[in-house]
Design an enzyme around this catalytic site. Structure first.
Site, PDB file in Angstrom:
ATOM      1  N   TYR A 159       0.949  -1.382  -0.021  1.00  0.00           N
ATOM      2  CA  TYR A 159       0.063   0.002   0.170  1.00  0.00           C
ATOM      3  C   TYR A 159       0.860   1.250   0.167  1.00  0.00           C
ATOM      4  O   TYR A 159       1.792   1.374   0.942  1.00  0.00           O
ATOM      5  CB  TYR A 159      -0.779  -0.029   1.004  1.00  0.00           C
ATOM      6  CG  TYR A 159      -1.798   1.182   1.298  1.00  0.00           C
ATOM      7  CD1 TYR A 159      -2.782   1.366   0.215  1.00  0.00           C
ATOM      8  CD2 TYR A 159      -1.676   2.262   2.334  1.00  0.00           C
ATOM      9  CE1 TYR A 159      -3.555   2.482   0.186  1.00  0.00           C
ATOM     10  CE2 TYR A 159      -2.631   3.265   2.383  1.00  0.00           C
ATOM     11  CZ  TYR A 159      -3.582   3.407   1.284  1.00  0.00           C
ATOM     12  OH  TYR A 159      -4.137   4.599   1.273  1.00  0.00           O
ATOM     13  N   ASP A 246       9.215   3.398   0.589  1.00  0.00           N
ATOM     14  CA  ASP A 246       8.341   4.261   0.984  1.00  0.00           C
ATOM     15  C   ASP A 246       8.428   3.774   2.465  1.00  0.00           C
ATOM     16  O   ASP A 246       7.902   2.932   3.110  1.00  0.00           O
ATOM     17  CB  ASP A 246       6.955   3.538   0.544  1.00  0.00           C
ATOM     18  CG  ASP A 246       5.779   4.417   1.055  1.00  0.00           C
ATOM     19  OD1 ASP A 246       5.644   5.171   1.850  1.00  0.00           O
ATOM     20  OD2 ASP A 246       4.488   3.876   0.412  1.00  0.00           O
ATOM     21  N   LYS A 273       2.784  10.638   7.896  1.00  0.00           N
ATOM     22  CA  LYS A 273       2.599  10.342   9.411  1.00  0.00           C
ATOM     23  C   LYS A 273       3.428  10.953  10.414  1.00  0.00           C
ATOM     24  O   LYS A 273       3.001  12.399  10.888  1.00  0.00           O
ATOM     25  CB  LYS A 273       2.612   8.788   9.530  1.00  0.00           C
ATOM     26  CG  LYS A 273       1.691   8.024   8.678  1.00  0.00           C
ATOM     27  CD  LYS A 273       1.291   6.821   9.017  1.00  0.00           C
ATOM     28  CE  LYS A 273       0.560   5.964   7.957  1.00  0.00           C
ATOM     29  NZ  LYS A 273      -0.833   5.949   7.945  1.00  0.00           N
TER      30      LYS A 273
HETATM   31  C1  PLP Z   1       3.429   2.828   3.283  1.00  0.00           C
HETATM   32  C2  PLP Z   1       2.365   3.795   3.220  1.00  0.00           C
HETATM   33  N1  PLP Z   1       2.576   4.811   2.081  1.00  0.00           N
HETATM   34  C3  PLP Z   1       1.766   5.656   1.871  1.00  0.00           C
HETATM   35  C4  PLP Z   1       0.694   5.851   2.665  1.00  0.00           C
HETATM   36  C5  PLP Z   1      -0.379   7.051   2.168  1.00  0.00           C
HETATM   37  O1  PLP Z   1      -0.387   8.029   3.110  1.00  0.00           O
HETATM   38  P1  PLP Z   1      -1.475   9.120   3.507  1.00  0.00           P
HETATM   39  O2  PLP Z   1      -2.601   8.085   4.390  1.00  0.00           O
HETATM   40  O3  PLP Z   1      -0.895   9.975   4.675  1.00  0.00           O
HETATM   41  O4  PLP Z   1      -2.156   9.529   2.226  1.00  0.00           O
HETATM   42  C6  PLP Z   1       0.395   5.049   3.638  1.00  0.00           C
HETATM   43  C7  PLP Z   1      -0.765   5.058   4.604  1.00  0.00           C
HETATM   44  O5  PLP Z   1      -1.062   4.441   5.427  1.00  0.00           O
HETATM   45  C8  PLP Z   1       1.426   4.041   3.885  1.00  0.00           C
HETATM   46  O6  PLP Z   1       1.043   2.947   4.730  1.00  0.00           O
END
Ligand code: PLP
Length: 433
Positions: A159, A246, A273
């Site tokens: 994700y 990521d 986050k």
């Molecule tokens: C690994 C990862 N990348 C990107 C995102 C997306 O972040 P946001 O919810 O701030 O758009 C998340 C969200 O949980 C995530 O876990």
């Protein structure tokens, strides 16, 4: 009709939950009129309806019916110093009073960027966004602009935010509606270096980037093998393909994120986050040579903008939060995470429950499967009734976790709270065994 123990526990816990949360149920009925499916965030929905939270402080959550919970989710890992930490709320209040969002550079932007650059050697320059989604979207655009190539490789079940390209193969067999089938995305299983080699060979000089989570988050705290991380770096480098780490979740795993903890040297990194201290945030960073495509007037300029990028309140909250995260704080987080993981494992063993625990540092996940957890397949194929019973059962016992069985701890979580979570989980493992 025959029902499994998991279904029986789920029905029992659901009845208890409904008795405890009548006001949340009423709000859910109202929400169904104005929100598709009754919620405005896919990840916070669960059946029969989510509890509406009215107050948050430290590790404590209170719902609209007055039920209290110890938070072990922390807004999906973001509130790493707990809710409403005074060091954060004070500076946010001051920043918002002094400088509401304005179309100009503001104080705090350079300071937070400098702090991140100090912590993460692979980041020389960065751009702030308003979410992790925008950060990963930006990273793929930077990678495509810098390489002049189009294909991005991701992992099945990985994700990276709600953004069409990277939603591809979020779940095996699911081709999300609305994504053009021509989307230049390829997928591999996590921890499968051979598949990576094959896809890279197949894509040839069309391949711009590989995006991976250093530890899979949404798929259930799935740990990387050393071999996979090494292949991810060496094979991409040899093919002129950029490696994007990521770290939207995993940045919480150490001062310099999981890349420091695991020895990964990515080309681009995405953050979110914790770096916003509780306010909406994201960032994409890397060496100046790659980030340069974002510079106004650059040769292959990519315009990555956002009305609220780098707003003073988010910058202040992020800076205050990172200011609290010294080596002792990370050692404390690791200690609590290890205590939680060991307690859950022991309880599973004691009761012979068909479950497993995966963990790294402050992230812990319970999986109701006995299959090896090397990629998203096993966690996505886990017993959904048992997971739902565990989640609702913990809510009924005052423990707030992710529906997918993930726990996170914060710097204000106590050992006693961890023990409480383990004891509540143990009751449920016994019932589900
Ligand atoms: C690994 C990862 N990348 C990107 C995102 C997306 O972040 P946001 O919810 O701030 O758009 C998340 C969200 O949980 C995530 O876990």
């Amino acid at each position: 009709m025959l029902t499994t123990p998991a279904v029986q526990v789920l029905e029992r816990e659901r009845a208890v939950y409904e008795r405890r949360t009548p006001t949340s149920r009423d709000r859910y009925a109202r929400a169904q009129a104005v929100f598709p499916g009754g919620d405005t965030r896919a990840a916070t929905f669960y059946l029969p309806y989510p509890a509406t939270i009215a107050e948050t402080a430290g590790t404590r959550l209170v719902d609209v019916d007055g039920n209290e919970y110890v938070d072990f989710l922390f807004n999906y890992t973001s509130m790493i110093v707990g809710h409403a930490h005074p060091a954060v709320t004070e500076v946010v209040g001051a920043a918002f009073s002094r400088t509401t969002p304005v179309a100009a550079p503001v104080l705090g932007q350079v300071e937070l960027a400098e702090e991140i650059v100090r912590r993460v050697p692979s980041i020389e320059q960065l751009r702030f966004t308003n979410s992790g989604t925008e950060a990963t979207m930006g990273a793929t655009r930077i990678a495509r602009a810098a390489t002049g190539r189009d294909i991005v490789i991701k992992t099945i079940g990985g994700y990276h935010g709600s953004f069409p390209d990277l939603d591809y193969w979020l779940r095996p067999d699911a081709y999300p509606a609305g994504i053009p089938e021509t989307s230049p995305i390829r997928v591999i299983h996590y921890n499968d270096p051979d598949a990576l080699e094959a896809v890279l060979g197949d894509c040839g000089d069309r391949c711009a980037a590989l995006i991976i989570e250093p530890v899979m988050g949404t798929a259930g705290v799935i740990l990387p093998t050393e071999e996979f991380l090494q292949a991810a770096r060496e094979l991409t480098q040899a093919a002129g393909v950029l490696l994007i780490a990521d770290e939207v979740i995993t940045f919480r795993l150490g001062r310099g994120g999981a890349q420091q903890r695991l020895g990964i040297e990515p080309d681009l990194t995405t953050l979110g986050k914790v770096i916003g201290g509780g306010l909406p945030v994201g960032a994409v960073g890397g060496p100046a040579s790659l980030m340069g495509v974002l510079a106004p007037g650059a040769d292959k300029a990519v315009a990555l903008s956002g009305t609220f990028n780098g707003n003073a309140s988010t910058m202040a909250a992020g800076l205050a939060t990172l200011g609290l995260l010294d080596d002792d704080a990370y050692a404390g987080l690791d200690g609590l995470g290890a205590q939680l993981a060991a307690g859950l494992e022991a309880a599973i063993g004691r009761h012979g429950a068909p479950a497993q625990v995966t963990s790294m540092g402050s992230l812990v996940n319970v999986h109701f499967t006995t299959e090896p957890l090397i990629n998203a397949d096993a966690s996505l194929g886990a017993d959904a009734d048992a997971a739902a019973a565990f989640h609702l059962g913990l809510l009924n016992r005052g423990i707030f976790i992710a529906t997918r069985g993930m726990f996170a701890v914060s710097t204000v979580t106590t050992e006693a709270e961890v023990e409480r979570a383990v004891a509540a989980s143990s009751e449920l493992f016994e019932a589900l065994a």
